[in-house]
Design an enzyme around this catalytic site. Sequence first.
Site, PDB file in Angstrom:
ATOM      1  N   CYS A  60      -5.804  -2.686   2.853  1.00 56.59           N
ATOM      2  CA  CYS A  60      -5.539  -2.582   4.199  1.00 56.59           C
ATOM      3  C   CYS A  60      -6.869  -2.686   4.960  1.00 56.59           C
ATOM      4  O   CYS A  60      -7.370  -3.762   5.326  1.00 56.59           O
ATOM      5  CB  CYS A  60      -4.757  -1.057   4.373  1.00 56.59           C
ATOM      6  SG  CYS A  60      -4.089  -1.150   5.911  1.00 56.59           S
ATOM      7  N   GLU A 100       0.935  -1.207   0.205  1.00 54.02           N
ATOM      8  CA  GLU A 100       0.055  -0.073   0.072  1.00 54.02           C
ATOM      9  C   GLU A 100       1.043   1.203   0.083  1.00 54.02           C
ATOM     10  O   GLU A 100       2.016   1.331   0.599  1.00 54.02           O
ATOM     11  CB  GLU A 100      -0.804  -0.087   1.262  1.00 54.02           C
ATOM     12  CG  GLU A 100      -1.871   1.184   1.356  1.00 54.02           C
ATOM     13  CD  GLU A 100      -2.710   1.241   2.493  1.00 54.02           C
ATOM     14  OE1 GLU A 100      -3.862   1.980   2.394  1.00 54.02           O
ATOM     15  OE2 GLU A 100      -2.430   0.579   3.607  1.00 54.02           O
ATOM     16  N   LYS A 116      -9.631   1.950  -2.471  1.00 58.66           N
ATOM     17  CA  LYS A 116      -9.996   1.636  -1.073  1.00 58.66           C
ATOM     18  C   LYS A 116     -11.242   2.038  -0.726  1.00 58.66           C
ATOM     19  O   LYS A 116     -11.969   3.309  -0.840  1.00 58.66           O
ATOM     20  CB  LYS A 116      -8.952   2.217  -0.242  1.00 58.66           C
ATOM     21  CG  LYS A 116      -9.103   1.708   1.082  1.00 58.66           C
ATOM     22  CD  LYS A 116      -7.812   2.201   2.008  1.00 58.66           C
ATOM     23  CE  LYS A 116      -7.664   1.790   3.405  1.00 58.66           C
ATOM     24  NZ  LYS A 116      -6.411   2.350   4.070  1.00 58.66           N
TER      25      LYS A 116
END
Length: 280
Positions: free
Chosen positions: A159, A43, A118
């Site tokens: 994440c 990331e 995301k």
Amino acid sequence: MTEIKVALCQMEVIDDKKTNIEKAIKMIKDAKLENANIAILPEMFNCPYENEKFIEYSEILSESETLNKISQVAKEENIYVLAGSIPEKVTEEKGLTSIYNTSCLFDNKGTLIGSHRKVHLFDIDVVGKISFKESDTLNAGKDIDVIYTDFGNMGIGICYDIRFIELSRIMALEGANILIFPGAFNLTTGPAHWELLFRSRALDNQVFTIGVAPALNKNSSYNSYGHSIIVNPWGEIVVQADYDETLIIQDIDLDEINKVREEIPVLKNRRTDLYEIKKL
């Protein structure tokens, strides 16, 4: 192809885009020397994990210096590359600018074949330990993304996305047999939850889960936990790094998924007459 050689590129990220890109390219080339089929970057691999740096380092995908170079090396080395994530700049309606935390997958011809923004922004406040609010600078994505390739169907999250069980379940139901989450857990959440979450999502969905993190940079304001990981469909850790910069090459066999699902048919035995998760 059921056997895949995966490269986890746990690279140290610093406050210098050029150096970060060069490091990523070197690790991809090293992965190819080990005959990896796919190299996975962390990331925010081109950018320090800081809100103000997301703005400074953000790039329009079609003009991205970072992604153009990743595309080029994927083609030159004949290797798939999941470009962890970068801050993506987008000009929205009325000329407003938005920034997304975006992951891009390139095939071995350098073609962009899929991406993921995301979905869940990392807004947390663990009293006395860590506070971070991605929504100060980033916008949330709206799509659930499964990318179909010749050697596996990849569900992509980033994440914090891994904490939301519905996302992983939908990707698994849509055919993903590998769930990949480039992520930068920190020294508070990492030791507590990183391994647990990857094992849980693998066990829940009887898939492989893969997490690739930046290495720990003690000079950074945000300290990544590292510990890039692969977990198999039985919930076992196949391999895991420590804090330091490293390149891990690991074979995985997707036939393990069918074996585990036959032994314990969790997905088959769901009571969809009582409950069901639907993609909106």
